[in-house]
Each structure stands twice: as structure tokens, then as C-alpha cells.
Design a protein around this motif. Sequence first.
Motif, PDB file in Angstrom:
ATOM      1  N   SER A 127       0.825  -1.199   0.000  1.00 34.64           N
ATOM      2  CA  SER A 127       0.000   0.000   0.000  1.00 34.64           C
ATOM      3  C   SER A 127       0.863   1.254   0.000  1.00 34.64           C
ATOM      4  CB  SER A 127      -0.923  -0.001   1.220  1.00 34.64           C
ATOM      5  OG  SER A 127      -1.765   1.128   1.207  1.00 34.64           O
ATOM      6  N   GLY A 130       2.604   1.721  -3.407  1.00 32.78           N
ATOM      7  CA  GLY A 130       1.706   2.104  -4.479  1.00 32.78           C
ATOM      8  C   GLY A 130       0.997   3.423  -4.264  1.00 32.78           C
ATOM      9  N   ARG A 131       1.117   3.976  -3.074  1.00 37.03           N
ATOM     10  CA  ARG A 131       0.346   5.168  -2.720  1.00 37.03           C
ATOM     11  C   ARG A 131       0.717   6.371  -3.586  1.00 37.03           C
ATOM     12  NH1 ARG A 131      -2.099   5.369   2.306  1.00 37.03           N
ATOM     13  NH2 ARG A 131      -3.483   7.159   2.466  1.00 37.03           N
ATOM     14  N   GLN A 133       2.007   6.392  -6.589  1.00 39.15           N
ATOM     15  CA  GLN A 133       1.544   6.179  -7.957  1.00 39.15           C
ATOM     16  C   GLN A 133       0.046   6.449  -8.069  1.00 39.15           C
ATOM     17  OE1 GLN A 133      -0.215   3.018  -9.214  1.00 39.15           O
ATOM     18  NE2 GLN A 133      -0.437   4.092 -11.171  1.00 39.15           N
ATOM     19  N   GLN A 134      -0.726   6.005  -7.085  1.00 37.48           N
ATOM     20  CA  GLN A 134      -2.171   6.227  -7.106  1.00 37.48           C
ATOM     21  C   GLN A 134      -2.494   7.716  -7.002  1.00 37.48           C
ATOM     22  OE1 GLN A 134      -3.556   3.830  -3.863  1.00 37.48           O
ATOM     23  NE2 GLN A 134      -3.022   1.909  -4.855  1.00 37.48           N
ATOM     24  N   LEU A 137      -1.610   9.355 -10.294  1.00 40.09           N
ATOM     25  CA  LEU A 137      -2.593   9.034 -11.329  1.00 40.09           C
ATOM     26  C   LEU A 137      -3.845   9.906 -11.189  1.00 40.09           C
ATOM     27  CD1 LEU A 137      -3.528   7.303 -13.692  1.00 40.09           C
ATOM     28  CD2 LEU A 137      -4.287   5.577 -12.047  1.00 40.09           C
ATOM     29  N   ALA A 138      -4.308  10.097  -9.956  1.00 39.43           N
ATOM     30  CA  ALA A 138      -5.482  10.950  -9.732  1.00 39.43           C
ATOM     31  C   ALA A 138      -5.210  12.384 -10.183  1.00 39.43           C
ATOM     32  CB  ALA A 138      -5.886  10.914  -8.265  1.00 39.43           C
ATOM     33  N   THR A 141      -4.967  12.555 -14.021  1.00 41.19           N
ATOM     34  CA  THR A 141      -6.301  12.433 -14.605  1.00 41.19           C
ATOM     35  C   THR A 141      -7.020  13.776 -14.567  1.00 41.19           C
ATOM     36  OG1 THR A 141      -6.450  10.094 -13.950  1.00 41.19           O
ATOM     37  CG2 THR A 141      -8.512  11.238 -14.434  1.00 41.19           C
ATOM     38  N   GLU A 156      -1.524   5.923 -16.674  1.00 43.09           N
ATOM     39  CA  GLU A 156      -1.005   4.908 -15.755  1.00 43.09           C
ATOM     40  C   GLU A 156       0.516   4.829 -15.869  1.00 43.09           C
ATOM     41  OE1 GLU A 156      -1.583   1.767 -12.914  1.00 43.09           O
ATOM     42  OE2 GLU A 156      -3.172   2.894 -13.912  1.00 43.09           O
ATOM     43  N   SER A 159       2.114   7.976 -14.370  1.00 49.55           N
ATOM     44  CA  SER A 159       2.040   7.980 -12.907  1.00 49.55           C
ATOM     45  C   SER A 159       3.074   7.023 -12.325  1.00 49.55           C
ATOM     46  CB  SER A 159       0.635   7.593 -12.433  1.00 49.55           C
ATOM     47  OG  SER A 159       0.322   6.251 -12.738  1.00 49.55           O
ATOM     48  N   GLN A 160       3.341   5.920 -13.009  1.00 51.15           N
ATOM     49  CA  GLN A 160       4.378   4.991 -12.568  1.00 51.15           C
ATOM     50  C   GLN A 160       5.755   5.630 -12.672  1.00 51.15           C
ATOM     51  OE1 GLN A 160       3.616   1.648 -15.114  1.00 51.15           O
ATOM     52  NE2 GLN A 160       1.965   0.842 -13.831  1.00 51.15           N
TER      53      GLN A 160
END
Length: 227
Positions: A127, A130-131, A133-134, A137-138, A141, A156, A159-160
Motif C-alpha cells: 500500500s 503504491g500510494r 503512484q495512485q 494518477l489521480a 487524470t 497509468e 504515474s508509474q
Amino acid sequence: MSKKRGSYSSPLQQKRRQRILREARLQLETHDFSALTMQNIADTSEVSLKTLYNLLGSRDSLLLEAGLDLLDYLEHSPPIVIAAPCIERLLAYTEQAMKGFKATPRYARAVITLLLQAEGDNAAARSQLGRIQQFALACLTDAARQGEIRSDLDLEKFSQMIAANQWGATLMWEKGLTPLEELLEQTRLGHYLVLAPIARGKTKKALEAQLHLLRGQHAGELAPVEA
């Protein structure tokens, strides 16, 4: 060893959880990682050692949970909340995260060490990793919707790239290859290099200006030495 059990649903449980995680971070700033024990944390958190093990399972699990709690706080901190929910918010997040490392370097280093050592199925570690990156991504977007970046992109993937840059710079610091005082600058530079080519309009000009400024600061370092 007992496994973590139950949830923190009541206000009293939430308050106790916050106290435990806060004390874990504070203890790590005054104790070497290897010397920090569950007993230290239990004593300062005013809970029994048995309760601490029942709730969080192990010292390493507790510290990873504390890291997630810190990320929750970061995402809801005023500088992030007031920033426009696009590129501005993404950069504000990076600024605050790197400043947090500077404020609590021993805690940050310990958590990074735990993340690197964690098994692939460790939920808290996955978690945390990946936080970023998430979150990126938001923000990307929203940026695409607002016309700040091109709309024909694989968000995606970008964001990575943002997450890889931030974690990469952090790992270089953790390994002693980047001084702490340069961590934020290195992360900024990497983000600008990813974002400037895909940005549009005023956002593109602003990112290119920041990139030019950072490069200019290092021009003297990169200039050839005269014979």
C-alpha cells in the motif's frame, strides 16, 4: 506471535490507534531502529504489551502502519488540500513528502528499510509503495481533464514514472548516495523532466521555467574546468 486483529471503529479505538502510531514515530526519532522495542512503544503509548501485539502484530508491522498513517495525514494536510487538484497538487504532495523526510529522517530511513525488506504479499508495504503512484494518477487524470497535459496519454504509465522517480531519489538518499538537503531538488528535477514534455499551455511554460532554473543552478557544477 499474535497477528493483528480487529478494526479501529469506535472513536476511543481510533484515538488509541493514533496515539500508538504517533508514539512509534516519536520513539524512532530518539532510538536506533535496532534498539526500538515493542515495550518502548507500549510504555509511551500507555497500553499493555499484550494489547500492542494483539492490535499490530509486530514492531515492523506497527512501523509500516505508522507510515501509512503519515501518508493519510499528508494527503489531507492544508498545503495539499488547498492546491489545485492537478499538477499543482502533485508537486505540492512531493514538496510535503520530502519536507517530512527532512523533519523525521530517522523514521523515514527505518520505514524505507522495512519496505525494502518486506515480503511481496505484505499489504501495508504494498500500500505504501503504491500510494504515490495512485496519488499521481489521480492528479494526472484531473490535469488531463483541465487541459494541463495532453489527453492522449497512457496516464497509468506516467504515474508509474512519477512514483519511480520519487522512490528512486528516496532510495538513493537511504543508501547514502544523495544528501538529505538535495533530496527535494533531485525529486523536483525528475518530476519536471517527466511532466514538462507532456504539459500544455501555461502549465508547460511554468514547468519549463522551473526546469531551466534548476539546470541553471547546476550550470557551474557542470561547466568544464579551464586549463
